[in-house]
Scaffold this motif. Sequence first.
Motif, PDB file in Angstrom:
ATOM      1  N   ARG A 224      11.176  57.820  44.351  1.00 41.15           N
ATOM      2  CA  ARG A 224      10.543  59.015  44.919  1.00 41.15           C
ATOM      3  C   ARG A 224      11.488  60.204  45.050  1.00 41.15           C
ATOM      4  O   ARG A 224      11.110  61.214  45.635  1.00 41.15           O
ATOM      5  N   LEU A 225      12.707  60.066  44.542  1.00 47.56           N
ATOM      6  CA  LEU A 225      13.627  61.198  44.654  1.00 47.56           C
ATOM      7  C   LEU A 225      14.282  61.515  43.313  1.00 47.56           C
ATOM      8  O   LEU A 225      14.333  60.689  42.416  1.00 47.56           O
ATOM      9  N   ALA A 226      14.763  62.753  43.203  1.00 50.68           N
ATOM     10  CA  ALA A 226      15.529  63.209  42.047  1.00 50.68           C
ATOM     11  C   ALA A 226      16.871  63.708  42.551  1.00 50.68           C
ATOM     12  O   ALA A 226      16.946  64.350  43.605  1.00 50.68           O
ATOM     13  N   TYR A 227      17.918  63.423  41.780  1.00 45.78           N
ATOM     14  CA  TYR A 227      19.280  63.771  42.206  1.00 45.78           C
ATOM     15  C   TYR A 227      19.998  64.517  41.096  1.00 45.78           C
ATOM     16  O   TYR A 227      19.922  64.134  39.928  1.00 45.78           O
ATOM     17  N   VAL A 228      20.683  65.602  41.484  1.00 49.58           N
ATOM     18  CA  VAL A 228      21.525  66.337  40.542  1.00 49.58           C
ATOM     19  C   VAL A 228      22.912  66.492  41.169  1.00 49.58           C
ATOM     20  O   VAL A 228      23.052  67.115  42.227  1.00 49.58           O
ATOM     21  N   PRO A 229      23.954  65.924  40.535  1.00 45.97           N
ATOM     22  CA  PRO A 229      25.321  66.094  41.046  1.00 45.97           C
ATOM     23  C   PRO A 229      25.919  67.414  40.593  1.00 45.97           C
ATOM     24  O   PRO A 229      25.353  68.113  39.745  1.00 45.97           O
ATOM     25  N   GLY A 230      27.087  67.729  41.130  1.00 38.38           N
ATOM     26  CA  GLY A 230      27.752  68.974  40.769  1.00 38.38           C
ATOM     27  C   GLY A 230      28.555  68.884  39.488  1.00 38.38           C
ATOM     28  O   GLY A 230      28.947  69.901  38.922  1.00 38.38           O
ATOM     29  N   ASP A 231      28.814  67.671  39.022  1.00 40.03           N
ATOM     30  CA  ASP A 231      29.558  67.491  37.776  1.00 40.03           C
ATOM     31  C   ASP A 231      28.853  66.388  36.989  1.00 40.03           C
ATOM     32  O   ASP A 231      29.021  65.206  37.261  1.00 40.03           O
ATOM     33  N   VAL A 232      28.040  66.802  36.044  1.00 48.13           N
ATOM     34  CA  VAL A 232      27.176  65.873  35.324  1.00 48.13           C
ATOM     35  C   VAL A 232      27.910  65.260  34.135  1.00 48.13           C
ATOM     36  O   VAL A 232      28.480  65.979  33.309  1.00 48.13           O
ATOM     37  N   ASN A 233      27.898  63.937  34.050  1.00 48.01           N
ATOM     38  CA  ASN A 233      28.420  63.223  32.885  1.00 48.01           C
ATOM     39  C   ASN A 233      27.254  62.640  32.099  1.00 48.01           C
ATOM     40  O   ASN A 233      26.399  61.957  32.675  1.00 48.01           O
ATOM     41  N   LEU A 234      27.205  62.910  30.798  1.00 46.23           N
ATOM     42  CA  LEU A 234      26.100  62.469  29.944  1.00 46.23           C
ATOM     43  C   LEU A 234      26.616  61.588  28.815  1.00 46.23           C
ATOM     44  O   LEU A 234      27.808  61.579  28.512  1.00 46.23           O
TER      45      LEU A 234
ATOM     46  N   PHE B 125      13.644  68.454  37.694  1.00 40.79           N
ATOM     47  CA  PHE B 125      12.463  69.252  38.006  1.00 40.79           C
ATOM     48  C   PHE B 125      11.252  68.875  37.135  1.00 40.79           C
ATOM     49  O   PHE B 125      10.133  69.275  37.438  1.00 40.79           O
ATOM     50  N   SER B 126      11.489  68.096  36.070  1.00 39.39           N
ATOM     51  CA  SER B 126      10.359  67.586  35.275  1.00 39.39           C
ATOM     52  C   SER B 126       9.654  66.439  35.989  1.00 39.39           C
ATOM     53  O   SER B 126       8.491  66.150  35.705  1.00 39.39           O
ATOM     54  N   SER B 127      10.375  65.783  36.879  1.00 42.06           N
ATOM     55  CA  SER B 127       9.799  64.633  37.585  1.00 42.06           C
ATOM     56  C   SER B 127       8.979  65.095  38.784  1.00 42.06           C
ATOM     57  O   SER B 127       9.253  66.141  39.374  1.00 42.06           O
ATOM     58  N   ASP B 128       7.995  64.304  39.140  1.00 38.72           N
ATOM     59  CA  ASP B 128       7.162  64.610  40.306  1.00 38.72           C
ATOM     60  C   ASP B 128       7.717  63.855  41.508  1.00 38.72           C
ATOM     61  O   ASP B 128       7.124  62.898  41.994  1.00 38.72           O
ATOM     62  N   SER B 129       8.876  64.279  41.972  1.00 38.78           N
ATOM     63  CA  SER B 129       9.544  63.603  43.085  1.00 38.78           C
ATOM     64  C   SER B 129       9.108  64.210  44.410  1.00 38.78           C
ATOM     65  O   SER B 129       8.655  65.353  44.470  1.00 38.78           O
TER      66      SER B 129
END
Length: 299
Positions: A77-87, A144-148
Amino acid sequence: MSLLRVRNLSKKFGAFTALDGVNLEVNSGEIFGFIGPNGAGKSTTIRVLLGVLRATSGEARLFGKDAWHDAVEIHKRLAYVPGDVNLWPNLTGGEVIDLFIKLRGGCSSSKREELIQKFDLDPTKKCRTYSKGNRQKVALIAAFSSDSDLYILDEPTSGLDPLMENVFQDCVMEVKKHGKSVLLSSHILSEVERLCDKVGIIRQGKIIESGTLQEMRHLTRTHVKVETKQAVPSIDRLNGIYELEANGAALSFQIDTEEMDHVIRHLSQFGIVKLECSPPTLEDIFIRHYEATGGGYRS
């Protein structure tokens, strides 16, 4: 209704106390700003909320569930965005966005495409070719694409240019409009001031002030510039006046909010020609708190 509730949360790493009795509450449809300098405890608090770290003591509950024991259910039910994204370096940005979206249960393709356009991202490029700002865009688009129901954003605009920061702020206001909640940790005080309903200031692992900006503004002073027909004698003797500068009939000073009515009535006797009052900004409140408690602001 409270979606996130933290009570007396403490976290120790050996002899070091990273969090010391933290209390937070984020209600449904609310944007909560979480501010403080590096090392104050913001990211540690967020890691406890995400179930990455286990608290030494206290309680952290999201959607009524325990952050540590019920982490899997909470993450649905949640979405998380860190300050330093590793992909993943060999995947394209679009593939990473799709992977995150699938993990959260999917979304409409039109929403995904709309966000890719808004953030001006080329989703066909490999992640290893992305700048820091583009890696942030990938994480933000996926979130923001997710419906969290709750968005936990830890320095989410790190690396974004001012135009993309505006796009981010629009996205935050859009999810709020749909009744979602946001916990926003940020160094950009103007961003927090524009977006947030409530703010918590953390210093050395402790919440030193929390509330709405309106509630917190009484803690600092309003800046006043005034010009009168006649010079105002002995204004420095009035209660609540600070940092007074006088140039003939033109005055500049700071004033405690509770003394505003009394001082303006006094000035009106001398014929006010021009009056400017600037309410304290979040930065004023932040810096004054840190000065008062012996802390230094480091960005």
